[in-house]
Write a protein that holds these residues in place. Structure first.
Motif, PDB file in Angstrom:
ATOM      1  N   THR A  15       0.834  -1.198   0.000  1.00 17.96           N
ATOM      2  CA  THR A  15       0.000   0.000   0.000  1.00 17.96           C
ATOM      3  C   THR A  15       0.867   1.246   0.000  1.00 17.96           C
ATOM      4  OG1 THR A  15      -1.770   1.112   1.191  1.00 17.96           O
ATOM      5  CG2 THR A  15      -0.091   0.066   2.502  1.00 17.96           C
ATOM      6  N   ARG A  16       0.177   2.397   0.015  1.00 15.34           N
ATOM      7  CA  ARG A  16       0.826   3.686   0.252  1.00 15.34           C
ATOM      8  C   ARG A  16       0.037   4.366   1.360  1.00 15.34           C
ATOM      9  NH1 ARG A  16       1.345   7.599  -4.752  1.00 15.34           N
ATOM     10  NH2 ARG A  16      -0.853   8.002  -4.283  1.00 15.34           N
ATOM     11  N   PHE A  17       0.748   4.760   2.428  1.00 11.52           N
ATOM     12  CA  PHE A  17       0.047   5.285   3.599  1.00 11.52           C
ATOM     13  C   PHE A  17       0.931   6.317   4.299  1.00 11.52           C
ATOM     14  CE2 PHE A  17       2.729   1.890   4.990  1.00 11.52           C
ATOM     15  CZ  PHE A  17       3.164   2.225   6.256  1.00 11.52           C
ATOM     16  N   THR A  18       0.298   7.019   5.255  1.00 14.05           N
ATOM     17  CA  THR A  18       1.001   8.047   6.031  1.00 14.05           C
ATOM     18  C   THR A  18       0.760   7.795   7.511  1.00 14.05           C
ATOM     19  OG1 THR A  18       0.658   9.671   4.274  1.00 14.05           O
ATOM     20  CG2 THR A  18       1.241  10.518   6.458  1.00 14.05           C
ATOM     21  N   VAL A  19       1.854   7.911   8.302  1.00 15.90           N
ATOM     22  CA  VAL A  19       1.760   7.777   9.761  1.00 15.90           C
ATOM     23  C   VAL A  19       2.284   9.061  10.385  1.00 15.90           C
ATOM     24  CG1 VAL A  19       2.516   6.521  11.809  1.00 15.90           C
ATOM     25  CG2 VAL A  19       2.018   5.276   9.687  1.00 15.90           C
ATOM     26  N   ALA A  20       1.486   9.675  11.261  1.00  9.15           N
ATOM     27  CA  ALA A  20       1.896  10.884  11.979  1.00  9.15           C
ATOM     28  C   ALA A  20       1.903  10.572  13.471  1.00  9.15           C
ATOM     29  CB  ALA A  20       0.949  12.033  11.677  1.00  9.15           C
ATOM     30  N   VAL A  21       3.048  10.780  14.127  1.00  6.95           N
ATOM     31  CA  VAL A  21       3.194  10.455  15.541  1.00  6.95           C
ATOM     32  C   VAL A  21       3.350  11.736  16.348  1.00  6.95           C
ATOM     33  CG1 VAL A  21       4.505   9.154  17.259  1.00  6.95           C
ATOM     34  CG2 VAL A  21       4.336   8.298  14.907  1.00  6.95           C
ATOM     35  N   ALA A  22       2.494  11.917  17.357  1.00  5.18           N
ATOM     36  CA  ALA A  22       2.590  13.034  18.298  1.00  5.18           C
ATOM     37  C   ALA A  22       2.792  12.457  19.698  1.00  5.18           C
ATOM     38  CB  ALA A  22       1.320  13.888  18.241  1.00  5.18           C
ATOM     39  N   ASP A  23       2.954  13.342  20.661  1.00  4.42           N
ATOM     40  CA  ASP A  23       3.191  12.876  22.031  1.00  4.42           C
ATOM     41  C   ASP A  23       2.031  12.041  22.557  1.00  4.42           C
ATOM     42  OD1 ASP A  23       5.634  14.089  22.115  1.00  4.42           O
ATOM     43  OD2 ASP A  23       4.914  15.900  23.123  1.00  4.42           O
ATOM     44  N   GLN A  24       0.802  12.430  22.216  1.00  5.82           N
ATOM     45  CA  GLN A  24      -0.371  11.808  22.810  1.00  5.82           C
ATOM     46  C   GLN A  24      -1.071  10.791  21.915  1.00  5.82           C
ATOM     47  OE1 GLN A  24      -1.069  12.362  25.962  1.00  5.82           O
ATOM     48  NE2 GLN A  24       0.656  13.768  26.084  1.00  5.82           N
ATOM     49  N   ALA A  25      -0.709  10.705  20.616  1.00  6.25           N
ATOM     50  CA  ALA A  25      -1.464   9.815  19.728  1.00  6.25           C
ATOM     51  C   ALA A  25      -0.700   9.591  18.428  1.00  6.25           C
ATOM     52  CB  ALA A  25      -2.841  10.389  19.430  1.00  6.25           C
ATOM     53  N   THR A  26      -1.153   8.573  17.674  1.00  9.10           N
ATOM     54  CA  THR A  26      -0.648   8.266  16.340  1.00  9.10           C
ATOM     55  C   THR A  26      -1.817   8.269  15.359  1.00  9.10           C
ATOM     56  OG1 THR A  26       1.236   6.942  17.080  1.00  9.10           O
ATOM     57  CG2 THR A  26       0.408   6.488  14.879  1.00  9.10           C
ATOM     58  N   SER A  27      -1.637   8.939  14.202  1.00 10.92           N
ATOM     59  CA  SER A  27      -2.668   8.970  13.150  1.00 10.92           C
ATOM     60  C   SER A  27      -2.162   8.185  11.946  1.00 10.92           C
ATOM     61  CB  SER A  27      -2.979  10.406  12.735  1.00 10.92           C
ATOM     62  OG  SER A  27      -3.498  11.142  13.827  1.00 10.92           O
ATOM     63  N   VAL A  28      -3.047   7.386  11.347  1.00  7.36           N
ATOM     64  CA  VAL A  28      -2.704   6.603  10.155  1.00  7.36           C
ATOM     65  C   VAL A  28      -3.732   6.911   9.068  1.00  7.36           C
ATOM     66  CG1 VAL A  28      -2.315   4.304   9.198  1.00  7.36           C
ATOM     67  CG2 VAL A  28      -1.724   4.773  11.598  1.00  7.36           C
ATOM     68  N   ALA A  29      -3.237   7.261   7.866  1.00  6.21           N
ATOM     69  CA  ALA A  29      -4.110   7.518   6.710  1.00  6.21           C
ATOM     70  C   ALA A  29      -3.624   6.675   5.540  1.00  6.21           C
ATOM     71  CB  ALA A  29      -4.091   8.995   6.342  1.00  6.21           C
ATOM     72  N   VAL A  30      -4.537   5.976   4.841  1.00  3.37           N
ATOM     73  CA  VAL A  30      -4.187   5.064   3.742  1.00  3.37           C
ATOM     74  C   VAL A  30      -4.607   5.696   2.410  1.00  3.37           C
ATOM     75  CG1 VAL A  30      -4.489   2.757   2.793  1.00  3.37           C
ATOM     76  CG2 VAL A  30      -4.487   3.096   5.276  1.00  3.37           C
ATOM     77  N   ASP A  31      -3.650   5.795   1.471  1.00  2.49           N
ATOM     78  CA  ASP A  31      -3.936   6.312   0.135  1.00  2.49           C
ATOM     79  C   ASP A  31      -4.266   5.176  -0.832  1.00  2.49           C
ATOM     80  OD1 ASP A  31      -3.402   8.960   0.917  1.00  2.49           O
ATOM     81  OD2 ASP A  31      -1.258   8.603   0.723  1.00  2.49           O
ATOM     82  N   LEU A  47      -7.276  -0.736   7.831  1.00  2.00           N
ATOM     83  CA  LEU A  47      -7.660   0.492   7.139  1.00  2.00           C
ATOM     84  C   LEU A  47      -7.444   0.293   5.641  1.00  2.00           C
ATOM     85  CD1 LEU A  47      -6.125   3.360   9.341  1.00  2.00           C
ATOM     86  CD2 LEU A  47      -8.468   2.480   9.359  1.00  2.00           C
ATOM     87  N   VAL A  48      -8.465   0.614   4.853  1.00  2.00           N
ATOM     88  CA  VAL A  48      -8.370   0.511   3.400  1.00  2.00           C
ATOM     89  C   VAL A  48      -8.167   1.904   2.812  1.00  2.00           C
ATOM     90  CG1 VAL A  48      -9.805  -1.556   3.359  1.00  2.00           C
ATOM     91  CG2 VAL A  48     -10.879   0.689   3.150  1.00  2.00           C
ATOM     92  N   ALA A  49      -7.952   1.961   1.505  1.00  2.00           N
ATOM     93  CA  ALA A  49      -7.687   3.228   0.821  1.00  2.00           C
ATOM     94  C   ALA A  49      -8.793   4.237   1.103  1.00  2.00           C
ATOM     95  CB  ALA A  49      -7.550   3.000  -0.684  1.00  2.00           C
ATOM     96  N   GLY A  50      -8.378   5.470   1.428  1.00  2.21           N
ATOM     97  CA  GLY A  50      -9.314   6.539   1.700  1.00  2.21           C
ATOM     98  C   GLY A  50      -9.741   6.630   3.156  1.00  2.21           C
ATOM     99  N   LYS A  51      -9.260   5.719   3.995  1.00  3.04           N
ATOM    100  CA  LYS A  51      -9.635   5.720   5.401  1.00  3.04           C
ATOM    101  C   LYS A  51      -8.472   6.213   6.268  1.00  3.04           C
ATOM    102  CE  LYS A  51     -13.760   3.981   4.803  1.00  3.04           C
ATOM    103  NZ  LYS A  51     -14.986   4.733   5.131  1.00  3.04           N
ATOM    104  N   HIS A  52      -8.838   6.754   7.422  1.00  2.00           N
ATOM    105  CA  HIS A  52      -7.821   7.185   8.377  1.00  2.00           C
ATOM    106  C   HIS A  52      -8.392   7.041   9.783  1.00  2.00           C
ATOM    107  CE1 HIS A  52      -9.831  11.034   9.308  1.00  2.00           C
ATOM    108  NE2 HIS A  52     -10.205  11.017   8.043  1.00  2.00           N
ATOM    109  N   ASN A  53      -7.500   7.004  10.774  1.00  3.85           N
ATOM    110  CA  ASN A  53      -7.939   6.912  12.165  1.00  3.85           C
ATOM    111  C   ASN A  53      -6.815   7.397  13.069  1.00  3.85           C
ATOM    112  OD1 ASN A  53      -9.624   6.471  14.344  1.00  3.85           O
ATOM    113  ND2 ASN A  53     -10.217   4.405  13.700  1.00  3.85           N
ATOM    114  N   ARG A  54      -7.146   7.501  14.347  1.00  5.49           N
ATOM    115  CA  ARG A  54      -6.208   8.040  15.336  1.00  5.49           C
ATOM    116  C   ARG A  54      -6.282   7.181  16.599  1.00  5.49           C
ATOM    117  NH1 ARG A  54      -6.642  11.572  19.745  1.00  5.49           N
ATOM    118  NH2 ARG A  54      -4.895  13.047  20.040  1.00  5.49           N
ATOM    119  N   TRP A  55      -5.088   6.875  17.165  1.00  7.69           N
ATOM    120  CA  TRP A  55      -5.030   6.074  18.384  1.00  7.69           C
ATOM    121  C   TRP A  55      -4.126   6.761  19.411  1.00  7.69           C
ATOM    122  CZ3 TRP A  55      -4.948   4.233  13.483  1.00  7.69           C
ATOM    123  CH2 TRP A  55      -5.954   3.314  13.126  1.00  7.69           C
ATOM    124  N   PRO A  56      -4.477   6.790  20.716  1.00  9.69           N
ATOM    125  CA  PRO A  56      -5.760   6.329  21.253  1.00  9.69           C
ATOM    126  C   PRO A  56      -6.908   7.167  20.691  1.00  9.69           C
ATOM    127  CG  PRO A  56      -4.152   6.663  23.006  1.00  9.69           C
ATOM    128  CD  PRO A  56      -3.583   7.276  21.758  1.00  9.69           C
TER     129      PRO A  56
END
Length: 216
Positions: A15-31, A47-56
């Motif tokens: 796949t092709r995806f993006t991961v953003a890490v901050a102090d309090q959470a991680t966000s993942v978005a799938v292209d 997560l499939v293409a076009g979806k994203h989420n954040r943890w916690p």
């Protein structure tokens, strides 16, 4: 290929995806394609293409980091009794500690060397060998004024602040020690009435112990 963050584990399935890490959470978005995300708490989510989420997630509390500590057990450098009815006698080399209240008072003193490090918690632990009198524990503010083999009643220093009483737990007698610092620590043990006996450093397996939790 697996990408790990403090909050999740992201497994690449193609796949092709993006991961953003901050102090309090991680966000993942799938292209393109699909990824599997394993949160630190909770089930795996794909997560499939076009979806994203954040943890916690917003409704999940961020776990509080647990401070790593190590247990250190310290034996006393000195322990001794002093007896008001025998003011000229020294009992420092006699096995066992004996406390007595009333007119024939007898008290015990303990001295420990507290190691360097940040102390998360401290507990004084003793073995009671006889009697059931209530034992009060004081932490000496002035230390080093007595010697184990030469402690007599008139040499006993004035007791410091009371920190608690010994409480039985799992067959041992314990007292929490607040605000302990590295260096020399001395304890003054007494009972107001009755008698009781405790193990001393001359008694293998029944020595007084200072149990410390030190931060790593």
């Amino acid at each position: 290929f697996v990408l790990q963050t403090p909050h999740v584990e992201v497994t690449v399935i193609g796949t092709r995806f993006t991961v953003a890490v901050a102090d309090q959470a991680t966000s993942v978005a799938v292209d393109e394609g699909i990824v599997a995300v394993q949160p630190a708490q909770g089930p795996v989510e794909q997560l499939v293409a076009g979806k994203h989420n954040r943890w916690p997630m917003a409704d999940q509390p961020t776990p509080t980091p647990v401070e790593a500590t190590r247990l250190v057990e310290v034996r006393p450098d000195a322990d001794a009794d002093a007896d008001a009815s025998q003011p000229s006698n020294s009992f420092g080399l006699t096995p066992g500690l004996r406390l007595q209240g009333g007119d024939k008072r007898r008290v015990s003193l303990l001295r420990f060397t507290v190691p360097q490090g940040r102390i998360a918690s401290a507990e004084l632990v003793l073995h009671r060998t006889h009697g059931n009198a209530t034992v009060q524990v004081c932490l000496q503010e002035t230390v080093g004024s007595w010697e184990e083999n030469d402690l007599r009643w008139h040499h006993v220093p004035a007791k410091g602040r009371v920190i608690g009483t010994l409480v039985e737990l799992d067959g041992l007698w314990r007292c929490q020690v607040p605000d302990l610092h590295p260096g020399t620590a001395e304890f003054y043990l007494e009972t107001m009435e009755g008698t009781t006996s405790l193990g001393s450093r001359e008694m293998s397996g029944q020595e007084p112990t200072l149990r410390l939790r030190l931060s790593n």
